[in-house]
Design a protein around this motif. Sequence first.
Motif, mmCIF file in Angstrom:
data_model
loop_
_atom_site.group_PDB
_atom_site.id
_atom_site.type_symbol
_atom_site.label_atom_id
_atom_site.label_comp_id
_atom_site.label_asym_id
_atom_site.label_seq_id
_atom_site.Cartn_x
_atom_site.Cartn_y
_atom_site.Cartn_z
ATOM 1 N N ASN A 1 4.531 -12.112 -19.401
ATOM 2 C CA ASN A 1 4.731 -12.543 -17.931
ATOM 3 C C ASN A 1 6.009 -11.535 -17.011
ATOM 4 O O ASN A 1 5.542 -12.258 -15.230
ATOM 5 C CB ASN A 1 4.983 -14.079 -18.373
ATOM 6 C CG ASN A 1 4.754 -14.360 -18.614
ATOM 7 O OD1 ASN A 1 3.553 -14.810 -18.611
ATOM 8 N ND2 ASN A 1 4.493 -15.807 -19.638
ATOM 9 N N ALA A 2 5.996 -10.682 -16.959
ATOM 10 C CA ALA A 2 7.116 -9.298 -16.484
ATOM 11 C C ALA A 2 6.589 -8.480 -15.080
ATOM 12 O O ALA A 2 5.108 -8.093 -16.282
ATOM 13 C CB ALA A 2 8.246 -8.980 -17.421
ATOM 14 N N LYS A 3 6.592 -9.261 -14.292
ATOM 15 C CA LYS A 3 5.472 -7.749 -13.511
ATOM 16 C C LYS A 3 5.792 -6.898 -13.312
ATOM 17 O O LYS A 3 7.493 -6.836 -14.141
ATOM 18 C CB LYS A 3 5.329 -8.143 -11.769
ATOM 19 C CG LYS A 3 5.178 -10.036 -11.881
ATOM 20 C CD LYS A 3 5.107 -10.318 -10.328
ATOM 21 C CE LYS A 3 4.677 -11.614 -9.879
ATOM 22 N NZ LYS A 3 3.710 -11.646 -10.016
ATOM 23 N N VAL A 4 5.149 -6.005 -13.636
ATOM 24 C CA VAL A 4 5.331 -4.198 -13.500
ATOM 25 C C VAL A 4 4.971 -3.987 -12.250
ATOM 26 O O VAL A 4 3.907 -3.494 -11.564
ATOM 27 C CB VAL A 4 4.627 -3.589 -14.492
ATOM 28 C CG1 VAL A 4 4.961 -1.565 -14.740
ATOM 29 C CG2 VAL A 4 5.279 -4.366 -15.701
ATOM 30 N N ILE A 5 6.277 -3.209 -11.186
ATOM 31 C CA ILE A 5 5.967 -2.594 -9.672
ATOM 32 C C ILE A 5 6.636 -1.159 -9.835
ATOM 33 O O ILE A 5 7.147 -0.462 -10.610
ATOM 34 C CB ILE A 5 6.891 -3.663 -9.161
ATOM 35 C CG1 ILE A 5 6.188 -4.829 -9.136
ATOM 36 C CG2 ILE A 5 6.966 -3.416 -7.542
ATOM 37 C CD1 ILE A 5 7.426 -6.181 -8.629
ATOM 38 N N GLY A 6 6.330 -0.092 -9.120
ATOM 39 C CA GLY A 6 5.901 1.121 -8.938
ATOM 40 C C GLY A 6 6.361 1.390 -7.632
ATOM 41 O O GLY A 6 6.141 0.629 -6.805
ATOM 42 N N VAL A 7 6.616 2.359 -7.773
ATOM 43 C CA VAL A 7 8.065 2.315 -6.375
ATOM 44 C C VAL A 7 8.212 4.104 -5.621
ATOM 45 O O VAL A 7 7.814 4.691 -7.051
ATOM 46 C CB VAL A 7 9.759 2.692 -5.843
ATOM 47 C CG1 VAL A 7 9.639 2.842 -4.617
ATOM 48 C CG2 VAL A 7 9.005 0.532 -6.287
ATOM 49 N N GLU A 8 7.058 5.112 -5.556
ATOM 50 C CA GLU A 8 7.041 6.581 -4.342
ATOM 51 C C GLU A 8 7.819 6.571 -3.311
ATOM 52 O O GLU A 8 8.068 5.669 -2.255
ATOM 53 C CB GLU A 8 5.819 6.858 -5.205
ATOM 54 C CG GLU A 8 4.629 6.379 -3.678
ATOM 55 C CD GLU A 8 3.198 7.455 -4.165
ATOM 56 O OE1 GLU A 8 3.542 8.198 -5.375
ATOM 57 O OE2 GLU A 8 2.156 6.351 -3.325
ATOM 58 N N PRO A 9 8.046 7.905 -2.997
ATOM 59 C CA PRO A 9 8.147 7.966 -1.932
ATOM 60 C C PRO A 9 7.095 8.568 -0.920
ATOM 61 O O PRO A 9 6.300 8.410 -1.008
ATOM 62 C CB PRO A 9 9.163 9.527 -1.911
ATOM 63 C CG PRO A 9 7.857 10.043 -3.418
ATOM 64 C CD PRO A 9 8.348 8.792 -3.640
ATOM 65 N N LEU A 10 7.661 7.662 0.121
ATOM 66 C CA LEU A 10 6.800 7.483 1.478
ATOM 67 C C LEU A 10 5.779 9.171 1.649
ATOM 68 O O LEU A 10 5.047 9.271 2.004
ATOM 69 C CB LEU A 10 7.179 7.059 3.043
ATOM 70 C CG LEU A 10 5.785 6.584 3.819
ATOM 71 C CD1 LEU A 10 5.074 5.488 3.896
ATOM 72 C CD2 LEU A 10 6.767 6.015 5.401
ATOM 73 N N MET A 11 6.439 9.815 1.512
ATOM 74 C CA MET A 11 6.182 11.050 1.764
ATOM 75 C C MET A 11 5.516 11.688 1.274
ATOM 76 O O MET A 11 5.127 13.481 1.266
ATOM 77 C CB MET A 11 7.632 12.415 1.932
ATOM 78 C CG MET A 11 8.668 11.731 3.287
ATOM 79 S SD MET A 11 7.612 12.231 5.154
ATOM 80 C CE MET A 11 7.570 13.708 5.415
ATOM 81 N N ALA A 12 5.415 11.298 -0.343
ATOM 82 C CA ALA A 12 4.515 11.601 -1.622
ATOM 83 C C ALA A 12 3.684 10.646 -1.909
ATOM 84 O O ALA A 12 3.551 10.442 -2.857
ATOM 85 C CB ALA A 12 5.366 12.123 -2.845
ATOM 86 N N ASN A 13 3.323 10.098 -0.867
ATOM 87 C CA ASN A 13 2.926 8.760 -1.373
ATOM 88 C C ASN A 13 1.015 8.776 -2.088
ATOM 89 O O ASN A 13 0.295 8.232 -1.506
ATOM 90 C CB ASN A 13 2.824 7.607 -0.048
ATOM 91 C CG ASN A 13 1.926 8.193 1.114
ATOM 92 O OD1 ASN A 13 1.650 9.659 0.836
ATOM 93 N ND2 ASN A 13 1.507 7.069 1.993
ATOM 94 N N ASP A 14 1.026 9.876 -2.819
ATOM 95 C CA ASP A 14 -0.697 9.859 -3.544
ATOM 96 C C ASP A 14 -1.323 8.951 -4.090
ATOM 97 O O ASP A 14 -2.020 8.636 -3.645
ATOM 98 C CB ASP A 14 -1.008 11.329 -3.939
ATOM 99 C CG ASP A 14 -0.152 11.244 -5.234
ATOM 100 O OD1 ASP A 14 -0.039 11.105 -6.104
ATOM 101 O OD2 ASP A 14 1.522 11.394 -4.835
#
Length: 336
Positions: free
Chosen positions: A197-210
């Motif tokens: 039930n836990a959400k898994v969320i990714g984060v990346e830099p806007l300047m390297a947002n491939d």
Amino acid sequence: MTNISFTDISLAHERILHMVQRTPIVQSTLLNTWLGHDIYFKVECLQTTGAFKLRGASNFIAKLAQNNSLPKHIVANSSGNHAQAVAYAAKHFNIPVTIYCTKSISTVKAAATAYYGATLAQFDDRPSADKAVELASKQPGVVWIPPFNHPDIIAGQGTAALEALQQTSDIDAIFVPCGGGGLAAGTLIAAKHIRPNAKVIGVEPLMANDAARSLRAGHIIALDKAPITLADGAATPSVGEHTFKYLKQLDAFYEVDEQQIAYWTQWLQHLLKLHIEPTCAMVMQGVKEYLQNVPKHLSIGNKRQQILVIISGGNISAQSMVAIWQEDHLKYPPSL
């Protein structure tokens, strides 16, 4: 394409127990008070070699050993944490290593990689290094260990989340930085088994947002030039076909600008008293945006959220530290 299961991660965890550290979970009472929620940090910056990458590299090589198929030589292309991880893990099995990298590799990471016994082959640019490692990998008795796009790497990286979820309880959401996607993919697989039930969320830099671009497009999009970002650990030109399959299953994905990366690097280093890379410190901006929208999107009122953050590493060059501290962000405490 090979499916990766929780069993793969569990076996990887057993395989590398004697090669990696079981890193602790830490908290900041002050940060929890300011945000009104409980943030748990899995501090892989305290891992041997200073980053989670050791888990994937160790699993890759230990599995070869388990199958009696260790190579005569190992090669890898990396200018950072993967280079150190491969060098250290290979040394455990007395296998020589050559790391193909650019001449811009930080002196700190180059010195550490060499200290662990690897030979560095340096090139003017990343494409040249990548081409050279590909040619080298075709030689008899040579194995190429990729930084993220391989099932055994993903399974190894997933052991960080496996441990973290054993060390905590009732986690509502797990946040993870995304470069090539190996850590994010492994985290997703582990979390959906242990805390479905836990959400898994990714984060990346806007300047390297491939990764973000790829997710919006529905297919892998590579950056057309080398990205420049404080979060250099996430400055990959593209995700891989193995990782992208799992990135598409993430519950959310955030992009973080450079000022926010510097802000959270300063604050996490200050609050946790740990040397934390910008690549994972940026995750806190995703946490902030998520928490600001929790009542509206999840209809759970004012429930105190239990958030797990994977602090992926702590290897920072002097040049990066100077850039991070160009402006004093500690004048502005975190808040929602």
